[in-house]
Scaffold this active site. Sequence first.
Site, PDB file in Angstrom:
ATOM      1  N   PHE A 150      12.590  59.198  33.989  1.00 28.43           N
ATOM      2  CA  PHE A 150      11.217  59.501  34.489  1.00 28.43           C
ATOM      3  C   PHE A 150      10.792  60.920  34.624  1.00 28.43           C
ATOM      4  CE2 PHE A 150      13.028  58.326  38.402  1.00 28.43           C
ATOM      5  CZ  PHE A 150      12.708  59.361  39.128  1.00 28.43           C
ATOM      6  N   ASP A 151      11.957  61.761  34.993  1.00 30.93           N
ATOM      7  CA  ASP A 151      11.659  63.378  34.962  1.00 30.93           C
ATOM      8  C   ASP A 151      13.156  63.806  34.907  1.00 30.93           C
ATOM      9  OD1 ASP A 151      10.495  65.684  35.396  1.00 30.93           O
ATOM     10  OD2 ASP A 151      10.413  65.447  37.545  1.00 30.93           O
ATOM     11  N   ILE A 180      10.130  64.425  48.602  1.00 28.87           N
ATOM     12  CA  ILE A 180      10.292  63.026  49.249  1.00 28.87           C
ATOM     13  C   ILE A 180      11.571  62.987  50.195  1.00 28.87           C
ATOM     14  CG2 ILE A 180       9.310  61.719  47.079  1.00 28.87           C
ATOM     15  CD1 ILE A 180      12.135  61.252  46.280  1.00 28.87           C
ATOM     16  N   TYR A 191      18.143  68.473  37.949  1.00 35.30           N
ATOM     17  CA  TYR A 191      17.969  67.077  38.137  1.00 35.30           C
ATOM     18  C   TYR A 191      17.888  66.357  36.992  1.00 35.30           C
ATOM     19  CZ  TYR A 191      13.126  67.400  38.230  1.00 35.30           C
ATOM     20  OH  TYR A 191      11.577  67.693  37.837  1.00 35.30           O
ATOM     21  N   TYR A 216       8.686  56.852  46.687  1.00 32.74           N
ATOM     22  CA  TYR A 216       7.296  56.708  46.686  1.00 32.74           C
ATOM     23  C   TYR A 216       6.717  55.469  47.023  1.00 32.74           C
ATOM     24  CZ  TYR A 216       7.851  60.766  43.844  1.00 32.74           C
ATOM     25  OH  TYR A 216       8.404  62.105  43.276  1.00 32.74           O
ATOM     26  N   PHE A 218      19.114  59.767  40.983  1.00 32.43           N
ATOM     27  CA  PHE A 218      18.952  61.140  40.610  1.00 32.43           C
ATOM     28  C   PHE A 218      20.519  61.526  40.678  1.00 32.43           C
ATOM     29  CE2 PHE A 218      14.889  60.680  42.365  1.00 32.43           C
ATOM     30  CZ  PHE A 218      14.059  61.516  41.865  1.00 32.43           C
TER      31      PHE A 218
END
Length: 261
Positions: free
Chosen positions: A192-193, A210, A182, A236, A253
Site C-alpha cells: 500500500f505504500d 501512527i 520503508y 489506522y 512494515f
Amino acid sequence: NFSIFYKSLKIFESMRLTNMTLFATLSTAAAFTSRTLPRFAKATTARAMSTGLFPYDDEKMPFYALGVNLAKQVGGQTGFKSLLADEELELVLKGFGGEITGTSTSDAETILMTYGPALNVILQERSAGIMDRVTKEGEEFIQGFLDCNDDAVKTDSGLVYCSMKEGEGAQPDLSSNVEVHYHGTLIDGTVFDSSVDRGQTISFPLGGVIKGWQEGLALMKEGGKATLVIPSELAYGEAGSGDVIPPGATLKFEVELFKVL
C-alpha cells in the site's frame, strides 16, 4: 458513531465543484501537461489504447477519467465493493446515473429521507462484520509471525518488533525527526505504500505518525533495519485509510533507519 450514510452524503457534497473551480482545475492540469509531456505523448496514448490499457480514444478518455475519479472518491472512502453484492452495485449505479443525468422519475430528497436510515443500518452491519473478520485475520497473522520468527518480540502494546539488522548510531524519541526507507504491506502481501519502490527515502517528525511507528522506531538505532507488525489499534483502527487500508487492518512494515535528525 458517525453515520456511514451521512458520511457518504458529505462526500457527494464535497464533490460539487462550481463551473469556475472546475475550469480552473482543468486549466491548471492542461498547463502542467503542456509543459511536462514530451511530443510523443499522444502516440504513446494511442499505443496504450491499442493494447487495451485505455477503453476509449483521447477525446473521450477525459470524461471517462472524471467517472473514475468520482468512483474513487465515493467507493474508495466507503468500500462499497466489499460491502455490496453485484446486483446491489448495479442498483447503486442506476440511482447515480438517473440522478446525475436528470432522468430519474423519483424525488431525490424523498428517496434519501425514506430509505437513507435503512441503508445506514445495512452498511453499518456489513462494515462491522468485515472489520471483525479483518481484525481476527490480523491476530492470526501476528501469532503465525511470532511462531516463525524466534527473534520477534511482542511488546505490551501489541506491537511486534523483529530486528533484521542492528544499528549502532543514535536512537530516536518522539521529539526526533527521522530519515527512513520503508515498505508497507497488508497481511496478504498487498503493497500500500513504499519509499523503497519510489527509490527515495523520506524524513518526518516521529511524533506525527501512527503509534506503531512511534514505538517501533524508538526501539531502533541509526543504521538498523527491522520488521514491524502493527495491529490496527496502533495503526489506522476502525477508520482504515482511504481505499488501500481497510478498517481493522494489521500492517507489516520493513523499516530501515538512516538518520536521526
